[in-house]
Design a protein around this motif. Structure first.
Motif, PDB file in Angstrom:
ATOM      1  N   PRO A  53       1.091  -1.386  -0.023  1.00 15.91           N
ATOM      2  CA  PRO A  53      -0.020  -0.085   0.008  1.00 15.91           C
ATOM      3  C   PRO A  53       0.879   1.306  -0.229  1.00 15.91           C
ATOM      4  O   PRO A  53       2.196   1.105   0.420  1.00 15.91           O
ATOM      5  N   PHE A  54       0.281   2.310  -0.568  1.00 13.52           N
ATOM      6  CA  PHE A  54       1.015   3.720  -0.285  1.00 13.52           C
ATOM      7  C   PHE A  54       1.306   3.964   0.914  1.00 13.52           C
ATOM      8  O   PHE A  54       0.364   3.807   1.977  1.00 13.52           O
ATOM      9  N   THR A  55       2.400   4.748   1.057  1.00 15.32           N
ATOM     10  CA  THR A  55       2.636   5.323   2.625  1.00 15.32           C
ATOM     11  C   THR A  55       2.113   6.370   2.904  1.00 15.32           C
ATOM     12  O   THR A  55       1.141   7.026   1.822  1.00 15.32           O
ATOM     13  N   ASP A  56       2.058   6.926   3.991  1.00 13.28           N
ATOM     14  CA  ASP A  56       1.037   7.899   4.358  1.00 13.28           C
ATOM     15  C   ASP A  56       1.801   9.173   3.516  1.00 13.28           C
ATOM     16  O   ASP A  56       0.627  10.212   3.258  1.00 13.28           O
ATOM     17  N   ALA A  57       2.897   9.630   3.364  1.00 12.33           N
ATOM     18  CA  ALA A  57       3.314  10.589   2.551  1.00 12.33           C
ATOM     19  C   ALA A  57       2.944  10.302   1.190  1.00 12.33           C
ATOM     20  O   ALA A  57       2.634  11.408   0.558  1.00 12.33           O
ATOM     21  N   GLU A  58       2.713   9.428   0.428  1.00 12.54           N
ATOM     22  CA  GLU A  58       2.337   9.231  -0.810  1.00 12.54           C
ATOM     23  C   GLU A  58       0.891   9.684  -1.109  1.00 12.54           C
ATOM     24  O   GLU A  58       0.542   9.981  -1.931  1.00 12.54           O
TER      25      GLU A  58
END
Length: 189
Positions: free
Chosen positions: A133-138
């Motif tokens: 999954p995407f990171t929080d920043a992404e």
């Protein structure tokens, strides 16, 4: 007919001769005709349009490569040479070999072949990387991009944000979310 079979077993030789005799009088089926019948069978079985599209693509390539040749003249070496002409990743090649095996299995089932030559074509090795999954920043960057998305027609930006959130929290593929209807969503879940 005098022809060396390259075997030493009398029983095996007799089996080959019986197969030859069984084919006498039966007209060999050309690859292009076998492909047409296979695609008709796919449509009759109500396969998905994407699956049929991929079978049609394979059928076009087989027809282009082997054309009017009889199906029973296609050897493992012919298919291996055909595979070596592909310019694709190993996972895609794996799937294409599976479709090729399905086609030749269909031909075996119709009695046009005694055995499936595609079954002996080796599948390439590959190591599938897990989709993370995407990171929080992404995700912040994606949502910031949505804010800059033009809101034309009115409400489009909200649709895009909703689309992204459904993808994020449901784990569905893009194609599944695009075809998702309101009646499939209940109580916000």
């Amino acid at each position: 007919m005098r022809k060396s079979l390259g075997i030493r077993s009398w029983e095996a030789g007799q089996k080959i001769v019986r197969e030859w005799e069984a084919r006498i009088g039966s007209e060999p089926v050309a690859v292009k005709d076998a492909v047409a019948r296979f695609l008709t069978d796919c449509a009759d079985r109500n396969l998905g349009w994407e699956t049929v599209r991929k079978y049609r693509l394979l059928g076009n390539e087989l027809t282009e490569r082997f054309g009017g040749r009889p199906v029973d003249s296609i050897s493992v070496d012919d298919l291996a040479e055909y595979r070596s002409s592909w310019n694709m990743g190993p996972h895609t090649a794996h799937k294409k070999i599976e479709r090729m095996r399905a086609f030749f299995s269909f031909c075996v089932g119709r009695g046009w072949l005694s055995e499936n030559p595609a079954a002996a074509v080796k599948i390439p090795k590959y190591h599938k990387k897990p989709t993370l999954p995407f990171t929080d920043a992404e995700m912040r960057r994606v949502m910031n991009a949505v804010v800059r998305y033009p809101d034309k027609p009115q409400g489009r930006r909200l649709q895009v944000r909703t689309f992204i959130n459904v993808l994020r929290y449901s784990g569905l593929r893009i194609g599944d979310v695009v075809t998702l209807s309101r009646d499939r969503v209940s109580d916000g879940a």
